[in-house]
Design an enzyme around this catalytic site. Sequence first.
Site, mmCIF file in Angstrom:
data_model
loop_
_atom_site.group_PDB
_atom_site.id
_atom_site.type_symbol
_atom_site.label_atom_id
_atom_site.label_comp_id
_atom_site.label_asym_id
_atom_site.label_seq_id
_atom_site.Cartn_x
_atom_site.Cartn_y
_atom_site.Cartn_z
ATOM 1 N N TYR A 67 0.811 -1.222 0.034
ATOM 2 C CA TYR A 67 -0.087 -0.048 -0.034
ATOM 3 C C TYR A 67 0.908 1.156 -0.047
ATOM 4 O O TYR A 67 1.678 1.392 -0.608
ATOM 5 C CB TYR A 67 -0.917 -0.090 1.199
ATOM 6 C CG TYR A 67 -2.006 -0.956 0.721
ATOM 7 C CD1 TYR A 67 -3.098 -0.524 0.050
ATOM 8 C CD2 TYR A 67 -2.164 -2.145 1.538
ATOM 9 C CE1 TYR A 67 -4.199 -1.511 -0.228
ATOM 10 C CE2 TYR A 67 -3.247 -3.008 1.115
ATOM 11 C CZ TYR A 67 -4.411 -2.677 0.330
ATOM 12 O OH TYR A 67 -5.426 -3.576 -0.001
ATOM 13 N N SER A 68 0.648 2.201 0.937
ATOM 14 C CA SER A 68 1.108 3.460 0.902
ATOM 15 C C SER A 68 2.780 3.495 1.135
ATOM 16 O O SER A 68 3.263 4.495 1.071
ATOM 17 C CB SER A 68 0.584 4.416 1.724
ATOM 18 O OG SER A 68 -0.663 4.895 1.205
ATOM 19 N N ALA A 69 3.407 2.487 1.693
ATOM 20 C CA ALA A 69 4.876 2.383 1.970
ATOM 21 C C ALA A 69 5.316 2.692 0.396
ATOM 22 O O ALA A 69 6.590 2.870 0.395
ATOM 23 C CB ALA A 69 5.271 1.099 2.366
#
Length: 390
Positions: A67-69
């Site tokens: 995801y947002s990593a």
Amino acid sequence: MTTIDGEVAAGFEPVREAFAANFADHRDIGAAVCVYRDGRPVVDLWGGIADPDSGRPWTRDTLQLVYSATKGATAAAAHLLVQRGQLDLDAPVASYWPEFAANGKANIPVRWLLSHQAGLVALDQPVPLADALAWHPMADALAAQRPLWNPGTAHGYHGRTFGWLVGEVIRRVSGRTPGRFFADDIAVPLGLDFFIGLPADERDRVSHMVYRQPETDFTTAPPESIPEELREMVAAWRDPNSPSNRAFAITDPPEMDFNSPEAQAAEIPSSNGIGTARSLARMYAALIGEVNGVRLLTPETLASATTEQANGKDRVMVMPSRFSSGYMLPTEATPMTGPNAFGHTGRGGSLAFADPKHGIAFGYVMNHIISGSDDVRAASLVDAVRRSLA
């Protein structure tokens, strides 16, 4: 009891203990954690089940969507272009992407895309999901979109749009898609197992994500039962027209199945990076120092990339947040290993960061996506790293 595989250097045994406890006490299903110190791995662990339906075990080479990593990898690509003199963060976005000037956006600098200050968290007209996976229709929609607030006057987490905004600048400057640029100029030199746009022949290594909702759903709870410090945030999530909701409803339908081959093969540089904890830690290690002869950013570029640009109440998350040009900075909720750290979390628990003061780079990935503040898995591992350093 879950079998933990991998290696831990002397002094970092607390990380192995915390990792095992995540399975025993904190609901991990399959996961991996890696820590680099001064350019060398000191923790490289994995365990559990990659696919609960088939029972496929998590192995050394299991890949995980983070995801947002992913945003940390996308930011690294942008700063590499800055370092080469091809991109100026203070130049108008429209100087690289002329169509972006529409609707009063002619003077928005590239830096505000990275620091979540551009006000482009949502679309007035969400695009069909298939168009979002095709890249150009989403980039065109964002170029035409009006900002939700006066750019530069506030910040709000561009949870989905960050990837197309920053990614289109990377594409215009380099002539390559952001996933291709990352692969050629970062992943290959460092030997990373990390993809923004998964090749079809890698799909069999990807874990299957399992989703768990928070035990308490404040969005449907009686108002009097909501803690006072959460009431403003809950009110935002209950309002379908708030930036909090609109930021994650930019496609029609709004929900994207990130377990699907289509979503994993597309390039979504805010949300669908797929790789190993080892590769995330190795990339961050190369941002702050040399790894097997490769360093991504010079100290000067790194200092610019990690200087705070936005701080205070986030218009989307409705809570305090801090951003540099592309990276989350430590807060009380996500302290990392100290005030000099920078990195990025991902939905449901993943985390990757570096701390140049301690020479530490960290990556944690997992397939049990847990929403809510009761998820302590990454925090427990980071606390173990801090104790190991002490």
